[in-house]
Design an enzyme around this catalytic site. Sequence first.
Site, PDB file in Angstrom:
ATOM      1  N   ASP A  11       0.865  -1.179   0.000  1.00  0.00           N
ATOM      2  CA  ASP A  11       0.000   0.000   0.000  1.00  0.00           C
ATOM      3  C   ASP A  11       0.902   1.229   0.000  1.00  0.00           C
ATOM      4  OD1 ASP A  11      -2.165  -1.614   0.064  1.00  0.00           O
ATOM      5  OD2 ASP A  11      -2.640  -1.315   2.182  1.00  0.00           O
ATOM      6  N   ASP A 130     -14.107  -6.592  -3.183  1.00  0.00           N
ATOM      7  CA  ASP A 130     -14.214  -6.749  -1.730  1.00  0.00           C
ATOM      8  C   ASP A 130     -15.598  -7.321  -1.465  1.00  0.00           C
ATOM      9  OD1 ASP A 130     -11.744  -5.591  -0.795  1.00  0.00           O
ATOM     10  OD2 ASP A 130     -12.524  -3.644  -1.420  1.00  0.00           O
TER      11      ASP A 130
END
Lengths: 251, 201
Positions: A11, A130
């Site tokens: 990230d 997700d």
Amino acid sequence: MLAKRIIPCLDVRDGKVVKGVNFQGVRDVGDPVECAAEYTRQRADEIVFYDITASYEGRGVFLDVVRKTAKKVFVPLTVGGGIKTVDDIRETLRAGADKVSVNSQAVKNPRLIKEGADIFGSQCICVGIDAKKIGENKWTVYINGGRVDMGLDLIDWVHQIEQLGAGEICLNSIDADGTKEGFDIPMLKAVCDNCNIPVIASGGAGKINDFAEVFEKTGATAALAASLFHFRELTVGDVKEYCRNRGVIVR
Amino acid sequence: MIAIIDYGAGNIFSLKNALDFLELPCELVSDEKSIRSADALILPGVGAFPAAMEMLRSRGLVDVIRDEAAKKPFLGICLGMQLLFDKSYEFGECDGLGLISGEVRKMDAPGLIIPHMGWNKLEKLNDCPLLENIGMEEYVYFVHSYKAHCGDENIAAFCEYGGRVPALVYDGKTVFGAQFHPEKSGETGLKILSSFGGLIW
């Protein structure tokens, strides 16, 4: 035989590597170019950069990171986060990414998948999902980092993604993410059994055994993890050696 | 100088990055004169076969590529490898460059996940200068949905994915084609590109 892929994810915010544990308590731990090079030395099969930069200026810094990484890392590089338009895809690929990962924006505007695949080829369009369990063998799709339930059935969405020409799915389980109790086997199995494109397992890896298990029990062709590798609890090399000893084909 | 033929199809930046890393002089070119004066040629490519052929045709590059490929080291990569064959059946029948005899068809086997995406092991079949430094257990990165069908004599190495997939093809003279991406295949890919560069320097 095709090897199962082990993929570390980084990230990145404002050009630096971060990792939120359950999206909270983000901490700054390094230079993404160096981290990517280190993962390549550990024989990572691909690298994923996920851009969590909010600002326009941050985006420029991020693409510069992609550019620098692509000059010294010679395994596939996937870039996700902040990709909303065909122009964003073009800009990201031009910076040196091999694939882009689209998630929330693909749900809001599924045409982005088709347009991206038509212009740049299916091979560079990965759709990130997700999803969260709502009942026995039933899951729905969330957007905006797992915050907004779209009420969209996971398997319906998977069928739609494949039809639109996506080359790959990266499936993240909101229930498993951050728990370190293993990948979400039932959800991955349901998705792999309902599509004919590669599926990357994401969310929940905590032990070395989790990687072997996901390959033994589901059709996933790759497994992704972030903090586990980033905080050096395991190296990519450790995972591969363990999988190989269990009879899973790895590079 | 290695000329990377830039005709609008494909991620040429990765390839340029890899050649730069190996310090092999290279340039992106899109005109006949540069192709004729280069020491070696690389034809990259991703996307669809007919669109790529049309882009080569509209830039007037088909004949010069056919001429020059016979005279100097020539490497097609991924779709650029598929373009070397006589024809493809991607979106209907379409003629290719015809530098190696064979055809390109959709990969197909029950339950086979398409695209063939990831690292697969090279199995050597015939001698090829690009494989001289490559061992028995080396993997390279593939991403494709169509594959070549050609004679064994042109297959330097293959991999297994729903049957035999030609991975590196060679005409025995100057023309090479890699179905995988050497520029994305780590150390193994860099060795292959380095051997290609070694054909001229």
